[in-house]
Scaffold this active site. Structure first.
Site, mmCIF file in Angstrom:
data_model
loop_
_atom_site.group_PDB
_atom_site.id
_atom_site.type_symbol
_atom_site.label_atom_id
_atom_site.label_comp_id
_atom_site.label_asym_id
_atom_site.label_seq_id
_atom_site.Cartn_x
_atom_site.Cartn_y
_atom_site.Cartn_z
ATOM 1 N N HIS A 14 -1.155 -3.877 -3.852
ATOM 2 C CA HIS A 14 -0.233 -4.803 -3.190
ATOM 3 C C HIS A 14 -0.333 -6.189 -3.820
ATOM 4 O O HIS A 14 -1.297 -6.506 -4.515
ATOM 5 C CB HIS A 14 -0.446 -4.854 -1.665
ATOM 6 C CG HIS A 14 -1.725 -5.432 -1.175
ATOM 7 N ND1 HIS A 14 -1.923 -5.776 0.143
ATOM 8 C CD2 HIS A 14 -2.886 -5.725 -1.813
ATOM 9 C CE1 HIS A 14 -3.142 -6.244 0.293
ATOM 10 N NE2 HIS A 14 -3.748 -6.235 -0.864
ATOM 11 N N CYS A 33 -5.355 -13.168 -3.971
ATOM 12 C CA CYS A 33 -4.560 -12.008 -3.551
ATOM 13 C C CYS A 33 -3.086 -12.176 -3.914
ATOM 14 O O CYS A 33 -2.301 -11.223 -3.820
ATOM 15 C CB CYS A 33 -4.666 -11.789 -2.046
ATOM 16 S SG CYS A 33 -6.352 -11.484 -1.491
ATOM 17 N N HIS A 39 -3.245 -6.224 -6.994
ATOM 18 C CA HIS A 39 -4.603 -5.684 -6.956
ATOM 19 C C HIS A 39 -4.526 -4.556 -5.929
ATOM 20 O O HIS A 39 -3.433 -4.228 -5.469
ATOM 21 C CB HIS A 39 -5.619 -6.769 -6.564
ATOM 22 C CG HIS A 39 -5.469 -7.267 -5.174
ATOM 23 N ND1 HIS A 39 -4.445 -8.121 -4.798
ATOM 24 C CD2 HIS A 39 -6.170 -7.012 -4.042
ATOM 25 C CE1 HIS A 39 -4.541 -8.376 -3.507
ATOM 26 N NE2 HIS A 39 -5.575 -7.712 -3.017
ATOM 27 N N HIS A 41 -6.551 -1.430 -3.053
ATOM 28 C CA HIS A 41 -7.590 -1.019 -2.113
ATOM 29 C C HIS A 41 -7.541 0.493 -1.902
ATOM 30 O O HIS A 41 -6.514 1.132 -2.115
ATOM 31 C CB HIS A 41 -7.389 -1.695 -0.753
ATOM 32 C CG HIS A 41 -7.425 -3.188 -0.791
ATOM 33 N ND1 HIS A 41 -8.585 -3.893 -0.923
ATOM 34 C CD2 HIS A 41 -6.430 -4.126 -0.732
ATOM 35 C CE1 HIS A 41 -8.318 -5.195 -0.921
ATOM 36 N NE2 HIS A 41 -7.017 -5.363 -0.823
ATOM 37 N N HIS A 80 -0.753 5.958 -3.712
ATOM 38 C CA HIS A 80 -0.562 5.698 -5.144
ATOM 39 C C HIS A 80 0.699 4.882 -5.408
ATOM 40 O O HIS A 80 1.364 5.083 -6.414
ATOM 41 C CB HIS A 80 -0.530 7.013 -5.934
ATOM 42 C CG HIS A 80 -1.837 7.733 -5.955
ATOM 43 N ND1 HIS A 80 -2.186 8.641 -4.993
ATOM 44 C CD2 HIS A 80 -2.888 7.669 -6.798
ATOM 45 C CE1 HIS A 80 -3.396 9.121 -5.249
ATOM 46 N NE2 HIS A 80 -3.848 8.548 -6.331
ATOM 47 N N GLU A 126 -9.018 -1.926 5.375
ATOM 48 C CA GLU A 126 -8.599 -2.379 4.044
ATOM 49 C C GLU A 126 -9.797 -2.471 3.102
ATOM 50 O O GLU A 126 -9.731 -2.105 1.935
ATOM 51 C CB GLU A 126 -7.912 -3.733 4.157
ATOM 52 C CG GLU A 126 -7.162 -4.105 2.883
ATOM 53 C CD GLU A 126 -6.328 -5.353 3.090
ATOM 54 O OE1 GLU A 126 -5.101 -5.257 3.050
ATOM 55 O OE2 GLU A 126 -6.901 -6.442 3.300
#
Lengths: 138, 138, 138, 138, 138, 138
Positions: A14, A33, A39, A41, A80, A126
């Site tokens: 995201h 972020c 990046h 998770h 994904h 998260e």
């Protein structure tokens, strides 16, 4: 009262940045972020449902049914993926909070349609340090 | 309803013994935990807040704000300390229960002052086998 | 022999696709991980060093030194990034294997330069189900 | 409000099959879990009680008391057993749901008899992916 | 050197009792684990392989290949079974040690046949408190 | 080769400060860990032994024997203690490294005396982020 929780998960990327804000404003709110290339998770998804125990199966919902609901409503669209690509996040930043709201909405109607239970809450994990619950949490 | 949880932690020592009881009485109640030179734990602290999602940030509270609140209200006074030295435990034994009450009190007012959310609950994880929650837990 | 392990981590995105292969070939090898907009993980990084215990500090390396090495050699370049953007992955796909090789290379020289210990191994934990170790693993 | 949770556990075997159904019907509902020779789990049992903090001990219940209650009411009858052998499951399939109901019933009365606290809920963790809570869970 | 680990698992039941010993002797050696109707565990299986990184895929073994090997060699025969029913345990008690030896044997030949890697070790995690490794563990 | 690991643990307090250094020097090396009233941890202790599988029991060592060894050699002297009070740390700072060396020494001789296995290594887990292994770790 009885509640059953199953833990699922998916990896996704995201970008935490609002399309309505400038890069500087996004950086100020979201720090690293906001990196525009993204990046990611390993998102944990804990789905909790409640309802009567079926006397034959001894279960609130058949496990396979809940797995299919999750597969269609969450894994298929979210796993994904770059979450910003989803329509759920066309006007909302894909924070843990907004991901939880989106997944809760998708699962609540699917659980209602396909089982005699109802969705009590959805928890999005998260990172090992932060999570978010939507539903009846009090 | 939405609730956001962040997990923090600190290492600390404590002696489980009441100043109003004799060594024998303390030993009877607390067993080896009454050892007057102390023992210790890695305390986990799970902080749960609730409130509206800010439409710009997509968050209930800015992560950095919650981190600062925790740092000032908990990490600073509790981390790497013998808890019996703190004023919070002048007349109360620093059990997980009383630690949770003390931290809940410190965080509740700080969250109210510095954010638009409110503290829903605080969980203290003393060991992998025992924990304690203060707040709205029902 | 003594070995000390510290666990760090960073969130990042990656695309599993080779620039030398067609989209169809990448899809055949990497499945959904080849999605060109990326997906991501919370990468765990376990750094293990070995060396004599310093008699004054009782430590193999000062914790602060290892933290600084990690911060400069790994967190700075890898955290909150699309890994495919890094030079480390200009000609290599950023799989767990290649990430482990890259981080091991960066850390080994930094540990040698800044401490009296040496890097024994690096473990990359990509998901709770798969990890990869580079170094002396036998 | 304050709630204290202790985590216990036991290994046990079970067969997910109703005595009122044919092998084919059981296989249709329970899949491989219907294997008549059994399979098993490490069951986690999280016991949550609530009540006032005793001012002397700083505890809701003495830890040793809760341990004894658990030992007599749960470990003794359930640990290292084929759960289908227990009277609790004479007419109910030993699913996580029915195990949680049975253990909640056994513990609730024991907690009431032996402490000034009351049982708030019991969570059964059957696998890292599925769990079940009975009590006040909302 | 590089080693890749994937974590799998299966639930199963077992009876710890030797067919060559009397019930009293089995009880003396295995305690409650000798209960003839069985008890069970969620067995974790960590499979570690080593080999060169394939330059195209950036992987030591294709994940799907390792999953298929595990499925055929371990999940199929062991999952949801009473382990004493398997031929692997016709003359050996299904302790964690003997389970690890059996699974290592089955996986080693399958990995050799189907990949360019070799099996380095297998870890069986029987409970959160005890595990067993077979292979090159030094 | 086969190795069996059991995980134990104990809570304890420690002060990271050398008696040969001034408070300022200790503060410079150990930071907040030098607080003279102590802080503490839940120490995890993973004990790994190796040896032939006994054909009758199917085990490397009887579990009860290892538990007794641990109880006498580690739990008894270390649990619920201020580690600086122990003779093991009369001239050494009780860091994770020195705790691991001390426990390895105590266990190695006890395992040799009481079993046909030998101690392969001891891991001390001080926090979820740092651990230390002594023995054959390469």
């Amino acid at each position: 009262m009885i509640a059953v929780t199953k833990r699922y998960g998916f990896p996704a990327a995201h970008v935490l940045a609002s399309r309505e804000l400038s890069p500087e404003e996004n950086e100020a709110i979201f720090g690293p972020c906001a990196n525009p290339n993204g990046h990611g998770h390993n998102y944990g998804v804990e789905v909790t449902v409640t309802g009567p125990i079926d006397p034959d199966s001894g279960q609130v919902v058949p496990e396979a049914t809940l797995d299919e609901i999750y597969q269609a409503a969450v894994a298929e669209p979210f796993s994904h993926r770059l979450l910003n690509d989803l329509e759920d996040f066309a006007t909302r930043v894909p924070t843990a909070e907004n991901i939880a709201v989106a997944i809760h909405g998708r699962l609540a109607s699917a659980v209602r349609r396909s089982t005699r239970a109802r969705l009590l809450r959805v928890r999005i994990v998260e990172t090992p340090r932060n999570s978010c619950v939507v539903g009846e949490v009090k």
